[in-house]
Motif scaffolding. Structure first.
Motif, mmCIF file in Angstrom:
data_model
loop_
_atom_site.group_PDB
_atom_site.id
_atom_site.type_symbol
_atom_site.label_atom_id
_atom_site.label_comp_id
_atom_site.label_asym_id
_atom_site.label_seq_id
_atom_site.Cartn_x
_atom_site.Cartn_y
_atom_site.Cartn_z
ATOM 1 N N VAL A 208 98.898 8.455 37.390
ATOM 2 C CA VAL A 208 98.213 9.354 38.323
ATOM 3 C C VAL A 208 98.020 10.669 37.590
ATOM 4 C CG1 VAL A 208 98.378 10.611 40.488
ATOM 5 C CG2 VAL A 208 99.249 8.288 40.355
ATOM 6 N N LEU A 209 96.794 11.049 37.396
ATOM 7 C CA LEU A 209 96.521 12.272 36.649
ATOM 8 C C LEU A 209 97.041 13.483 37.418
ATOM 9 C CD1 LEU A 209 92.880 11.515 35.450
ATOM 10 C CD2 LEU A 209 95.028 11.249 34.165
ATOM 11 N N GLU A 211 95.967 16.397 37.715
ATOM 12 C CA GLU A 211 94.922 17.139 38.426
ATOM 13 C C GLU A 211 94.465 16.444 39.702
ATOM 14 O OE1 GLU A 211 92.924 15.055 34.821
ATOM 15 O OE2 GLU A 211 94.806 16.081 35.313
ATOM 16 N N ASN A 212 94.863 15.180 39.884
ATOM 17 C CA ASN A 212 94.476 14.454 41.097
ATOM 18 C C ASN A 212 95.513 14.552 42.210
ATOM 19 O OD1 ASN A 212 92.055 13.579 40.041
ATOM 20 N ND2 ASN A 212 92.880 11.622 39.312
ATOM 21 N N GLU A 214 97.046 17.003 43.974
ATOM 22 C CA GLU A 214 96.805 17.828 45.167
ATOM 23 C C GLU A 214 95.654 17.274 46.016
ATOM 24 O OE1 GLU A 214 98.832 20.111 46.244
ATOM 25 O OE2 GLU A 214 100.057 19.687 44.471
ATOM 26 N N SER A 215 94.629 16.723 45.374
ATOM 27 C CA SER A 215 93.517 16.157 46.149
ATOM 28 C C SER A 215 93.958 14.896 46.890
ATOM 29 C CB SER A 215 92.325 15.850 45.233
ATOM 30 O OG SER A 215 92.661 14.886 44.253
ATOM 31 N N ILE A 216 94.857 14.111 46.293
ATOM 32 C CA ILE A 216 95.401 12.932 46.984
ATOM 33 C C ILE A 216 96.219 13.367 48.198
ATOM 34 C CG2 ILE A 216 97.014 11.012 46.777
ATOM 35 C CD1 ILE A 216 96.178 10.753 43.849
ATOM 36 N N THR A 237 90.854 3.931 44.750
ATOM 37 C CA THR A 237 90.632 4.086 43.313
ATOM 38 C C THR A 237 89.901 5.394 43.019
ATOM 39 O OG1 THR A 237 90.514 1.677 43.056
ATOM 40 C CG2 THR A 237 89.615 3.030 41.272
ATOM 41 N N GLU A 238 88.885 5.684 43.819
ATOM 42 C CA GLU A 238 88.135 6.932 43.643
ATOM 43 C C GLU A 238 89.032 8.145 43.867
ATOM 44 O OE1 GLU A 238 84.205 9.175 45.558
ATOM 45 O OE2 GLU A 238 84.713 7.123 46.138
ATOM 46 N N MET A 239 89.985 7.996 44.774
ATOM 47 C CA MET A 239 90.919 9.072 45.072
ATOM 48 C C MET A 239 91.837 9.374 43.895
ATOM 49 S SD MET A 239 93.453 9.048 48.386
ATOM 50 C CE MET A 239 92.112 8.481 49.443
ATOM 51 N N GLY A 240 92.049 8.359 43.054
ATOM 52 C CA GLY A 240 92.916 8.533 41.891
ATOM 53 C C GLY A 240 94.190 7.721 41.939
#
Length: 297
Positions: A208-209, A211-212, A214-216, A237-240
């Motif tokens: 899980v990157l 940078e992803n 907080e958006s998750i 998947t698009e969410m990360g």
């Protein structure tokens, strides 16, 4: 000495009453054999968490099953019985459940040293999604779904309670709603903090990157969609999230052995002995696996 019609009737009645018991024990044995087969194939500890919709008595009133403290006790025991170098495979089919029970299971999963994989053949909503986030690998059927993990207070989403306070003048909001809003704010912060812990813990394995993260968290915890919103494989998947599509046939075979039941049954199941995939299942007269003599657990 022959049998009369009355004797034959009572024999038939006895056999009819014993048939459901025999069928239940046969089904239990088939489940244990399937579990052992999957464990040997994967060289892992396999744990099932399956919640079907049950019926109350003979009335047919639907009663939703969910993750309970009893479930967390059973799963934590299964994890304790698993050696540190043995992977864990958790098969999930659940609408979610109690936050306390879910967090206990999730913490135990992230503390297990070996790889943890979660399989989702149909759905793992709310608390089920939180357990998926605690894994090192999420493996889903192409049509399976996850769900948001935003907290619910009673019958209302915490995010919706906060919106009422935001949209109305403070003087028009009653004290009970203000108290609920304060609890809602705390509940959302607690869930976000825990999800962040899960995602950061799993970065090296799940990829899980950073940078992803907080958006998750924003997508899953803030209530921007309804609590029963289905998060598809594509959206996850698009969410990360690190989702792999494609379940082994043995998972579907296992699910076939857990149809909509007519009566009560345990919702968590595993081979109840310290992990050793070489040990055979020894059925007892009651159809349950028998532990070896002098075994300490």
């Amino acid at each position: 000495m022959g049998f009369g019609i009355g004797d034959l009737f009572w024999i038939f009645l006895l056999l009819s009453s014993l048939q459901p018991i025999w069928q239940k024990r046969q089904m239990e044995y088939r489940r244990l054999r399937a579990l052992q087969g999957f464990q040997q194939e994967r060289k892992s500890r396999v744990i099932l968490l399956i919640h079907r919709q049950e019926s109350i008595s003979l009335l047919g009133i639907p009663l939703s099953r969910y993750i309970t403290i009893e479930d967390s006790e059973q799963i934590l025991r299964a994890i304790r019985l698993t050696p540190p170098d043995v992977p864990i495979d958790l098969i999930l089919h659940t609408p979610g459940g109690l936050v306390l029970a879910t967090e206990q299971i999730a913490r135990a999963l992230i503390r297990h040293p070996s790889k943890v994989s979660v399989f989702v053949p149909h759905y793992a909503m709310s608390g089920g999604t939180m357990l998926a986030l605690a894994s090192d690998e999420i493996i889903m059927d192409a049509n399976a779904v996850l769900g948001p993990v935003d907290p619910q207070l009673g019958n209302y989403p915490a995010a919706s309670i906060l919106k009422v306070v935001e949209d109305k003048p403070i003087g028009e909001v009653d004290d009970q709603t203000l108290i609920m809003a304060d609890l809602s704010r705390k509940a959302i912060q607690q869930v976000q903090r825990f999800v962040r812990t899960l995602l950061k813990d799993s970065i090296p394995k799940q990829k899980v990157l950073p940078e992803n993260i907080e958006s998750i968290i924003e997508a899953l915890t803030t209530g921007r969609v309804t609590h029963d919103y289905p998060i598809t494989v594509e959206e996850a998947t698009e969410m990360g999230l690190p989702v792999t599509v494609g379940l082994p046939r043995s998972i579907y075979n296992l699910m076939d052995l857990y149809p909509q039941p007519q009566g009560g049954r345990p919702t968590v199941q595993y081979i109840p002995m310290p992990y050793d995939d070489r040990r055979p299942i020894l059925p007892t007269p009651k159809g349950r696996p028998m532990e070896e003599p002098n075994q300490q657990i």
